[in-house]
Scaffold this motif. Structure first.
Motif, PDB file in Angstrom:
ATOM      1  N   ALA A  30       0.849  -1.195   0.000  1.00  0.00           N
ATOM      2  CA  ALA A  30       0.000   0.000   0.000  1.00  0.00           C
ATOM      3  C   ALA A  30       0.880   1.240   0.000  1.00  0.00           C
ATOM      4  O   ALA A  30       2.023   1.217   0.465  1.00  0.00           O
ATOM      5  N   THR A  31       0.318   2.325  -0.489  1.00  0.00           N
ATOM      6  CA  THR A  31       1.037   3.585  -0.640  1.00  0.00           C
ATOM      7  C   THR A  31       1.021   4.404   0.650  1.00  0.00           C
ATOM      8  O   THR A  31      -0.027   4.573   1.276  1.00  0.00           O
ATOM      9  N   GLY A  33       0.875   7.644   2.883  1.00  0.00           N
ATOM     10  CA  GLY A  33       0.114   8.881   2.723  1.00  0.00           C
ATOM     11  C   GLY A  33      -1.212   8.680   2.022  1.00  0.00           C
ATOM     12  O   GLY A  33      -1.730   9.594   1.387  1.00  0.00           O
ATOM     13  N   ALA A  34      -1.787   7.470   2.147  1.00  0.00           N
ATOM     14  CA  ALA A  34      -3.041   7.156   1.453  1.00  0.00           C
ATOM     15  C   ALA A  34      -3.911   6.262   2.330  1.00  0.00           C
ATOM     16  O   ALA A  34      -3.428   5.620   3.262  1.00  0.00           O
ATOM     17  N   PRO A  35      -5.210   6.202   2.021  1.00  0.00           N
ATOM     18  CA  PRO A  35      -6.092   5.271   2.742  1.00  0.00           C
ATOM     19  C   PRO A  35      -5.680   3.816   2.468  1.00  0.00           C
ATOM     20  O   PRO A  35      -5.104   3.525   1.419  1.00  0.00           O
ATOM     21  N   TYR A  36      -5.980   2.939   3.416  1.00  0.00           N
ATOM     22  CA  TYR A  36      -5.693   1.511   3.255  1.00  0.00           C
ATOM     23  C   TYR A  36      -6.833   0.708   3.870  1.00  0.00           C
ATOM     24  O   TYR A  36      -7.260   0.982   4.992  1.00  0.00           O
ATOM     25  N   HIS A  88      -3.356  14.408   8.820  1.00  0.00           N
ATOM     26  CA  HIS A  88      -4.425  13.679   8.144  1.00  0.00           C
ATOM     27  C   HIS A  88      -5.001  14.615   7.083  1.00  0.00           C
ATOM     28  O   HIS A  88      -4.405  15.643   6.767  1.00  0.00           O
ATOM     29  N   PHE A  89      -6.161  14.329   6.551  1.00  0.00           N
ATOM     30  CA  PHE A  89      -6.757  15.152   5.515  1.00  0.00           C
ATOM     31  C   PHE A  89      -6.897  16.604   5.967  1.00  0.00           C
ATOM     32  O   PHE A  89      -7.182  16.882   7.129  1.00  0.00           O
ATOM     33  N   PHE A 121      -5.691   5.122   7.505  1.00  0.00           N
ATOM     34  CA  PHE A 121      -4.856   5.964   6.663  1.00  0.00           C
ATOM     35  C   PHE A 121      -3.406   5.696   7.046  1.00  0.00           C
ATOM     36  O   PHE A 121      -3.064   5.673   8.228  1.00  0.00           O
ATOM     37  N   GLY A 124       1.786   9.880   6.189  1.00  0.00           N
ATOM     38  CA  GLY A 124       2.694  10.307   5.135  1.00  0.00           C
ATOM     39  C   GLY A 124       4.164  10.239   5.496  1.00  0.00           C
ATOM     40  O   GLY A 124       5.016  10.257   4.616  1.00  0.00           O
ATOM     41  N   LYS A 175       4.952   7.436  -2.040  1.00  0.00           N
ATOM     42  CA  LYS A 175       3.815   8.301  -2.395  1.00  0.00           C
ATOM     43  C   LYS A 175       3.806   8.491  -3.901  1.00  0.00           C
ATOM     44  O   LYS A 175       4.851   8.524  -4.541  1.00  0.00           O
ATOM     45  N   LYS A 176       2.617   8.623  -4.442  1.00  0.00           N
ATOM     46  CA  LYS A 176       2.482   8.833  -5.897  1.00  0.00           C
ATOM     47  C   LYS A 176       2.435  10.295  -6.213  1.00  0.00           C
ATOM     48  O   LYS A 176       2.074  11.122  -5.464  1.00  0.00           O
TER      49      LYS A 176
END
Length: 176
Positions: A30-31, A33-36, A88-89, A121, A124, A175-176
Motif C-alpha cells: 500500500a502507498t 500517505g493514502a487510505p488503506y 491527516h486530511f 490511513f 505520510g 507516495k504517488k
C-alpha cells in the motif's frame, strides 16, 4: 502415471496449504500517505477447533482506523495516544485513535474461511520500502494462535525464516 500425478498434486496442495496456513493480509502492499483497507484472512481454526475471537494490534503510523461491522461478531476497539502527531486530511493533526480491534462472540468453524476488515490511513511520514506489521491473536474454542512474530531480518514476503506464527505484513510503497 496416475500415482505420480496424484502424489505431485498432493505435494502442490500441501505447499499451498502450508503457505496459506496463517492469518494474512489480502493486499500486501500500500502507498504511504493514502487510505488503506486491511482485510485479514483467517483460513483455519486451531487444531480443528472453531475461531471465536480475533484481536489485532494496529501498527504505529496507521491512523483514523475504523472496523467494518461483521454480522454475528461483536466489535470493540481500544483507543490510545499515538507515539507522535500525524497529519491527516486537510492538515488535521491526529494525536490519538484506535490502537487495537477485537472481533468476539462469533464462530468460524475450522472447515471455513473468513475475512475481518478495517480501514485507516497510512501516515505520510512512514518510510517507503519498509514493512508494517499487524500482530494478530486468534482465539479458538480450544487453543490459540499468536500471529505476532516480527522478523529481525528481511525476506521477500516479510516473514522471518522459520517463523512459526508470523505477523501479517504490509509493504509500504512510495507516495504517488
Amino acid at each position: 502415471m496416475f500415482r505420480e500425478l496424484v502424489l505431485g498434486t498432493a505435494g502442490v496442495v500441501a505447499g499451498v496449504c502450508a503457505a496459506s496456513a496463517h492469518v494474512t493480509l489480502e493486499t500486501k502492499e500500500a502507498t504511504v500517505g493514502a487510505p488503506y483497507k486491511a482485510v485479514l484472512r483467517v483460513p483455519h481454526g486451531c487444531e480443528g477447533a472453531a475461531t471465536i475471537a480475533l484481536r489485532v494490534r494496529v501498527p504505529d503510523g496507521m491512523i483514523a482506523v475504523k472496523p467494518m461491522p461483521k454480522p454475528g461478531w461483536k466489535i470493540e476497539t481500544v483507543s490510545g495516544k499515538y507515539p507522535q502527531a500525524y497529519s491527516h486530511f486537510r492538515n488535521a493533526k491526529l494525536t490519538e485513535g484506535v490502537t487495537e480491534i477485537s472481533f468476539t462472540g462469533g464462530n468460524l468453524p475450522d472447515a471455513f474461511y473468513d475475512e475481518f476488515v478495517f480501514t485507516g490511513f497510512l501516515a505520510g511520514d512512514l518510510e517507503a520500502g519498509k514493512l508494517l506489521y499487524f500482530p494478530v491473536v486468534q482465539e479458538c474454542e480450544k487453543g490459540v494462535h499468536r500471529w505476532i512474530e516480527i522478523p529481525s531480518g528481511k525476506d521477500s514476503d516479510g516473514h522471518g525464516a522459520g517463523s512459526a506464527e508470523p505477523a501479517p505484513a504490509l509493504r509500504l510503497l512510495p507516495k504517488k
